[in-house]
Design an enzyme around this catalytic site. Structure first.
Site, mmCIF file in Angstrom:
data_model
loop_
_atom_site.group_PDB
_atom_site.id
_atom_site.type_symbol
_atom_site.label_atom_id
_atom_site.label_comp_id
_atom_site.label_asym_id
_atom_site.label_seq_id
_atom_site.Cartn_x
_atom_site.Cartn_y
_atom_site.Cartn_z
ATOM 1 N N LYS A 1 21.725 34.268 34.105
ATOM 2 C CA LYS A 1 20.739 33.358 33.375
ATOM 3 C C LYS A 1 20.185 34.453 32.265
ATOM 4 C CE LYS A 1 17.122 30.076 34.029
ATOM 5 N NZ LYS A 1 16.329 29.108 34.888
ATOM 6 N N SER B 1 16.150 24.379 34.792
ATOM 7 C CA SER B 1 16.553 25.121 33.536
ATOM 8 C C SER B 1 17.799 26.026 33.556
ATOM 9 C CB SER B 1 15.293 25.861 33.175
ATOM 10 O OG SER B 1 15.100 26.889 34.152
ATOM 11 N N SER C 1 14.624 24.872 39.250
ATOM 12 C CA SER C 1 15.533 25.102 38.276
ATOM 13 C C SER C 1 16.779 25.810 38.584
ATOM 14 C CB SER C 1 14.746 26.004 37.172
ATOM 15 O OG SER C 1 14.050 25.453 36.491
#
Lengths: 100, 500
Positions: free
Chosen positions: B80, B156, B180
């Site tokens: 990420k 997210s 997330s």
């Protein structure tokens, strides 16, 4: 409890975020709705409850006070929007209109 | 050959060890699929093709010469883009604020992957600074759900989830502050694990809410997730909240799980109003599978669960308002070109650099911490956090783990919740308590809705029970007749791709 335009302006100033006029209205409405929702916490009696910031037992962590390798000045300054040879460069601090 | 990408990471390792394929072939296949599909999915913000291929070739040479290799040797991995990488790629957090930021050091987890001989192929899209539940808040545009391009992948960590679901990589790292990792894993039909707070070092993770943030693995199977967790877990002196206790051997911990002796709690509050009927049915069916194997199912109460979203959005935003104060246009990040002095420069740089959701959260947190409101909001939320933690302590005295839904609905369509931030926050209602209580939580696929969208089963356990959760998840994968995403079938977009 709602939040007024003047409060949004105050919070934006504390947060150092410049807002346009139309954004103040939008954020006032959205933050009011969120604050109305979080007000449900007041249904709970927490008079005898200790606040919890970390759920695991944490204590200060110490290490020996010996020099260690760290970033070079160039690496640390490498992403600065403005720099001198050995420091960060900032705009004039005094005489900025007293908005601090 | 793209069929190599149908393999799990564990299968890739075995195939490389047996000489049936090479790291170069796997990394090249990964990069080729990203090249071919990512224009439509948008999982990646950056890739490192040449460097990744060179690293893969180096690992192949080391293998050929009989050198010992690490546990991820040659496997393509994505991370990420809120994890710092000192390899030349930007670390943007999907924010205009950091669009040109080059981290001078790598995150602990990135160092661990490299030390384990994993090959990082690129960095994944996210909601700006990990604030969001749909990956719609990215300054680079949204990621699309590989199962339905009209739907969000969740967030997210939506880019990481989509990259794994579209079989671009078998493994990815996400971060989970309120769901997330788990919520996008559920929406994309993969396995995602938020470890116990402190299990994985946060050094080099761009901070959102420091008492809640935790990095974790995303994969198509529980076994692969355990492989990656084993690499990233463990003490790191650079994160003062990192747990000193050594992690267990997760493979052995998974093998030790005996489903017939498991006591599973179903929190009543997780099956009430607001839960979509199809999600409810799929989750109950999955839990019934455990019951049929002899597990004991009991209903438990988490009486303060309905207050979790409210407490979370005060604690998380308060911490965010403090953490994001560092973006001042001085040390790194965007600086407004036009300004009248220092304070005006701060305010304009932050206005230009942050998107609306980040501004909203900074202001909400600043408000909750401001003079006159601190006791009413922030302190109150921390007290409710204690009550939520106590609920889990009591429930987990009665049972080994809890099972329920991840999210009230399957993946929603673009734009459905962007106008109303509160509705977006409420999609995290079942996941955020685990962060407040610091316990581990896992999402494992348990079926698809009539519209074809994946649904995840959530498992929650006591601190450091990752091995139990992963073992139970693997058991469910096998009981469902496949491992992880495989029991769900394949996203149709993969079959449009044709054979390379």
């Amino acid at each position: 409890m709602g939040i007024q335009r003047s409060e949004v302006e105050k919070v934006a100033k504390l947060s150092r975020i410049a807002l346009r006029d139309d954004q103040v209205d939008l954020f006032a409405e959205q933050l009011s709705r969120i604050l109305n929702y979080v007000d449900q916490l007041n249904q709970l009696d927490t008079a005898d409850v200790e606040p919890l910031s970390h759920a695991l037992p944490v204590a200060n962590v110490f290490r020996e006070d010996v020099p260690q390798a760290s970033l070079t000045a160039d690496a640390a300054l490498g992403n600065a929007p403005a720099r001198t040879a050995a420091g960060f460069k900032v705009p004039r601090v005094l005489d900025d209109g007293g908005s601090a | 050959m793209s069929e190599w990408l149908d393999m799990t990471a564990c299968q890739m390792k075995a195939a490389m060890a047996a000489g049936r394929t090479s790291s170069r072939e796997l990394v090249a296949a990964s990069l080729a699929r990203i090249e071919r599909l990512d224009g439509r999915i948008g999982a990646f913000l950056s890739t490192r093709g040449e460097q990744a291929l060179a690293e893969a070739e180096a690992i192949d040479r080391r293998r050929a010469s009989g050198e010992p290799l690490g546990p991820l040797a040659g496997v393509p991995v994505a991370v990420k883009d809120n994890l710092c990488t000192a390899d030349g790629l930007a670390t943007t957090c999907a924010s205009r604020m950091l669009e040109n930021f080059r981290a001078p050091y790598s995150a602990h987890v990135v160092e661990r992957i490299v030390a384990a001989d994993g090959v990082i192929v690129g960095k994944c899209n996210l909601d700006e600074f990990a604030m969001g539940s749909s990956t719609e808040n990215s300054s680079s545009g949204p990621t699309r759900n590989p199962w339905s391009l009209d739907c969000v992948p969740g967030g997210s960590s939506g880019g990481s989830a989509a990259a794994v679901a579209a079989r671009m990589v078998p493994l990815a790292l996400g971060s989970d502050t309120g769901g997330s990792i788990r919520q996008p894993a559920s929406h994309c039909g993969i396995v995602g694990l938020k470890p116990t707070y402190g299990r994985v070092s946060r050094y080099g993770l761009v901070a959102f809410a420091s008492s809640l943030d935790q990095i974790g693995p995303m994969a198509r199977t529980a076994e692969d997730a355990a492989l990656l967790l084993g690499v990233i877990a463990g003490h790191d002196a650079r994160d003062a909240t990192s747990v000193a206790e050594a992690p267990p051997d997760y493979a052995a911990a998974m093998d030790a799980v005996d489903v017939s002796r498991l006591r599973i709690g179903m929190p009543r509050e997780y099956f009430g109003e607001g839960l979509d009927a199809e999600v409810d049915q799929l989750v109950r069916e999955a839990i019934r599978t455990f019951a049929e194997a002899g597990a004991e199912i009991v209903e438990v109460d988490l009486p303060h669960a309905p207050y979790a979203v409210a407490a979370y959005y005060l604690v998380a935003t308060a911490e965010a308002s403090s953490n994001l104060a560092r973006y001042d246009g001085v040390h790194y990040g965007r600086r407004a070109s036009e300004h009248a002095g220092l304070v005006d420069m701060y305010s304009r740089s932050r206005a230009e650099g942050f998107g609306d959701e980040v501004k909203r959260r900074i202001m909400l947190g600043t408000y909750a911490l401001s003079s006159g409101y601190y006791d009413a909001y922030y302190l109150k939320a921390l007290k409710v956090r204690r009550l939520i933690k106590r609920d889990f302590d009591r429930a987990l005295e009665q049972v080994d783990c809890l099972m329920g839904p991840i999210c009230p609905t399957a993946a929603f369509r673009f734009g459905e919740k962007t106008e109303d931030p509160l509705q977006m926050y409420l999609s995290d209602i079942y996941t955020i308590s685990a962060n407040l209580a610091t316990i581990p939580g896992l999402s494992v696929p348990c079926g698809r809705t009539s519209a074809g969208l994946p649904v995840g089963l959530q498992m929650l356990g006591d601190v450091f029970s990752e091995g139990l959760l992963l073992g139970a998840a693997r058991w469910l994968e096998r009981a469902r007749g496949g491992e992880g995403g495989d029991a769900l079938g394949r996203p149709a977009i993969l079959d449009e791709e044709g054979v390379a």
